[in-house]
Design a protein around this motif. Structure first.
Motif, short mmCIF file in Angstrom:
data_model
loop_
_atom_site.label_atom_id
_atom_site.label_comp_id
_atom_site.label_asym_id
_atom_site.label_seq_id
_atom_site.Cartn_x
_atom_site.Cartn_y
_atom_site.Cartn_z
N LEU B 46 30.55 49.36 63.12
CA LEU B 46 30.09 48.99 64.46
C LEU B 46 28.73 48.33 64.43
N MET B 50 28.04 44.45 65.42
CA MET B 50 27.09 44.16 66.49
C MET B 50 26.10 43.09 66.04
N LEU B 120 31.28 46.89 71.97
CA LEU B 120 30.38 47.63 71.10
C LEU B 120 29.30 48.35 71.90
N PHE B 191 34.84 44.36 61.63
CA PHE B 191 35.20 45.19 62.78
C PHE B 191 36.39 46.10 62.45
#
Lengths: 212, 212
Positions: B46, B50, B120, B191
């Motif tokens: 994550l 991001m 996210l 991801f």
């Protein structure tokens, strides 16, 4: 649909195509949706064989004008020169960039034709309930889904050539109707690949996980 | 509705039921029968995603705001942006192609990046609200139609084509598109959607988030 033991359909459970959650359908009659993410779920896609054949046929019909009609027409003070996709490939080859010529040839001519042939092969083997070379067919399906978008290449080439070569009255390039048919071929083959259900390859029975 | 063991999955490509093993960091589980990737464990997924999607957002803005290339011939110059190409196709009468090009190279990647950032940010503190699941579902679709890589190759081919007619200068936009291609690829490679699915509230409203 045969209910092969050891599969989701055989056990009466459906994996969600979006989030992967395995769930039991809520009632005897569909349509059902995934309890976690809400995506529509079904044991198999709807009429995969008929729909895929129809989309392949439509794409094949558009393939001819896509290659015969010009994608771009170059106008200069002295001449008007229409260019088809193959003409563009030959031109690129002639100006010395054979690598780019090959890339355009593969993306615009070979990928769409290969996709149509591969989908037809997958459909025929599914309809014959063949249980040979299943794993290879599964890989073939994943490959044709991955390469499909690259056949949009020539549409992007036309877009930027048209936008840049507007040096009127000396030279200008206008798009031709080949672009429209070509885009149609790309879209129809993408939809055809999406409407096919790769699980059909394995539905003809045999030990799951056993022979290939 | 009876519960299914959480580690049993059905392969989306062949429907084989199998137990998903505990994966080591960086490990990938493939279907025992057809070889499709079932799951990959991506450490720090994550945070990495991001960072990559924030960078992709910046590259996307530059790719769309800056000219891709300029052309000069016979004392005249012209340059184009991505939307300039779309506009040229529209003005020259190829409206369907213009709309589709805009969808594939502007709208789809923009949604892809925006959805990813929203997903996210909203799932930093579980449980994530239900709309995160819907966004994640849509982002699978928008990602499938994003064709920035194909467009980059198309820009390069058109650059070579035009170079045989006039002198061409690459602009900042073309480098931003190049960066965007790599950032988008990194974004989807880093991801791990399972991380998010385990935090999202279920669509049927019955279950809040389960464990984890």
């Amino acid at each position: 649909m045969t209910r092969v033991p050891g599969t989701g359909a055989g056990a009466g459970v459906i994996p969600c195509g979006a989030c992967g959650l395995l769930s039991r359908p809520a009632g005897p009659e569909g349509p059902w949706s995934c309890p976690r993410c809400g995506e529509a779920i079904a044991f198999r896609r709807r009429d995969p064989v008929q729909r895929t054949w129809a989309l392949i046929a439509a794409a094949a019909v558009c393939y001819l004008p896509a290659n015969l009609l010009p994608v771009m027409t170059t106008r200069t003070l002295a001449s008007v020169e229409p260019n088809t996709i193959l003409g563009g490939v030959i031109h690129l080859y002639g100006t010395g960039s054979w690598v780019l010529a090959l890339i355009v040839l593969v993306a615009s001519v070979m990928i769409p034709l290969g996709k149509l042939a591969a989908l037809a092969y997958l459909l025929v083997t599914v309809q014959l309930r063949s249980n040979r070379r299943r794993r290879e067919r599964a890989v073939l399906y994943r490959m044709l889904k991955a390469v499909g978008r690259w056949s949009m290449l020539d549409v992007f080439v036309a877009t930027f050539v048209v936008a840049l070569v507007q040096l009127r009255p000396f030279m200008s390039v206008v798009p031709g109707s080949g672009v429209l048919f070509f885009t149609a071929v790309v879209l129809l083959t993408i939809f055809a690949a999406e409407s096919f259900d790769p699980r059909l390859i394995w539905d003809s029975g045999g030990e799951p996980g056993g022979e290939r | 509705m009876e519960h299914l063991p959480a580690d049993i999955v059905a392969c989306l490509d062949c429907d084989l039921l199998q137990r998903l093993p505990a994966l080591p960091p960086g490990g990938t589980a493939r279907c025992a029968r057809c070889g499709m990737t079932l799951a990959s464990a991506k450490p720090g997924s994550l945070e990495r995603t991001m960072a990559l999607s924030a960078a992709a957002m910046v590259a996307f803005l530059f790719a769309n705001a800056e000219p891709l290339m300029g052309v000069s011939a016979a004392g005249r110059t012209s340059s184009t942006t991505i939307l300039g190409g779309v506009q040229a196709m529209w003005l020259q009468g190829e409206r369907v192609a213009a709309v589709l090009v805009a969808l594939f190279v502007v709208v789809a990647p923009a949604l892809d990046i925006l959805f990813m950032l929203a997903i996210l940010l909203a799932s930093r503190r579980p449980p994530a609200p239900r709309w995160v699941g819907a966004l994640l579902r849509w982002s699978e679709h928008s990602g499938a139609w994003s064709m920035v890589g194909v467009m980059l190759l198309g820009i390069l081919v058109s650059l070579v084509k035009i170079a045989s007619l006039a002198s061409v200068r690459p602009g900042i936009g073309i480098f931003a598109v190049g960066a965007l291609v790599f950032l988008l690829a990194g974004m989807s490679a880093s991801f791990d959607p399972r991380e998010i699915w385990s935090r999202v509230r279920w669509a049927d409203g019955k279950r809040p988030e389960t464990g984890r």
